[in-house]
Design an enzyme around this catalytic site. Sequence first.
Site, PDB file in Angstrom:
ATOM      1  CB  SER A 167    -136.359  44.953  22.459  1.00 49.68           C
ATOM      2  OG  SER A 167    -136.997  45.015  21.188  1.00 49.68           O
ATOM      3  CG  ASP A 324    -142.575  43.550  14.688  1.00 50.92           C
ATOM      4  OD1 ASP A 324    -143.587  43.251  15.778  1.00 50.92           O
ATOM      5  OD2 ASP A 324    -142.133  44.477  14.614  1.00 50.92           O
TER       6      ASP A 324
END
Length: 438
Positions: A167, A324
């Site tokens: 992203s 993450d």
Amino acid sequence: MNLKVKTISNIGGEVKAPPSKSYSHRAVILASLADGTSKIHDMLFSQDVLSSINVCRALGANITKKDDYLEVIGTNGKLHNSSEVPIDLGNSGTTLRLMTSIASLADNEVILTGDDSLQTRPMEILTESLASLGVCAASINGNGKAPILIKPGYVGGETNILGNVSSQFISSILISAPLSENGVDLFVLPEFKSRPYVNMTCDIMAKFGVKIENEFFVRHDDCDRESKNCRIDEFKISKQEYKSCDYVVEGDYSSASYLLAAVAIYGGNAKILNLFKDSKQGDKLILNILKKMGAKIEIFDDYVEISSEGNLKGIDVDLSNAPDLLITVAILAALADGTTNITGVKHARVKETDRIATTCSELKKLGCKLKEFEDGMSIEGGIRSGVVDSHKDHRLAMAFSLVGLKHDIEIKNGEVFDVSFPNFIEAMSEIGVELELI
């Protein structure tokens, strides 16, 4: 140095989540591109964010750390590279990706490089997309990776980019687009992963005065409009200027995940401050994950309360928009009853490490039964004491320290948490977990 749990007292209390790393990067970069003076409050001064501060200074921004805020005198998009040598970004992949587009706004050449790990990160998808916009950015070694040489010039126009790799490539083009000669029309091809990070980029760009038009359409008339595999997102950004502002960085759900997970694993009650209910962070998903695993979560406007008996159960979870969280969830799974299936994180293979591979290899050292897949893993609860290696990945070091709440654990190269969470040891201590570096 090695990281380990020294002592554990009653888990609980109150602790402030550290500032968001993602928003800190974006705030200093946008302030540096803006016209006028910005004040950034609650800034995170981690190694990665310092890399962004340093490159912005090299390109002309005047940045001063005051007692309780960061002052940034912006360039109004008029950049000049004052560095006579390649700009070293350390291990910050975020800085490399965001600044590759922005560096083309300088009136002279810029070379961006970093440590050995950073020089393994693929950049070709971004540089190829930028080429359609009149940006000349190329790998000096011809392997599609840093060091990257960026020449002056950003015409703008129309381009497309794959949405399933990083992203940050998308955010890079979006941030630089208003300062191009003609604006940018960006098409994100499916499947669009980690969308919340792009939403965060659009959010902070609006705070600095830039408007973005976003709409979507499907590949073919007979496509399902709800299908991720058919949707093409279009971002239209006209030529504009960034305006300076006062900006407050919100708390980081990624970093807070270690604090929340510690309470969930060991059992106890805690209040995590500086976590906002209306946050656009994808890693807010950790709250739903912990609920499903058995913890009790209460969400307030600017903090979260968690309580747990320490008995967690395995779940199925798609982390495509929150990669993450992968290692944190993997550790929760290894300490839970039953099986946890983690999917949607193929793009985690191009982080600081191949996080799917390294997480699986280190869990196996602790006797964990698991299966590795291209886009995730299946983990059967059950783990023992042992020694693991962080592979110099900050998230792996912090997540594996949570094993120490139930079993003896030692993490080699454990000091790397400074990359994103400099006061990790102090924050864990505030909720009753005493860590030490030896």
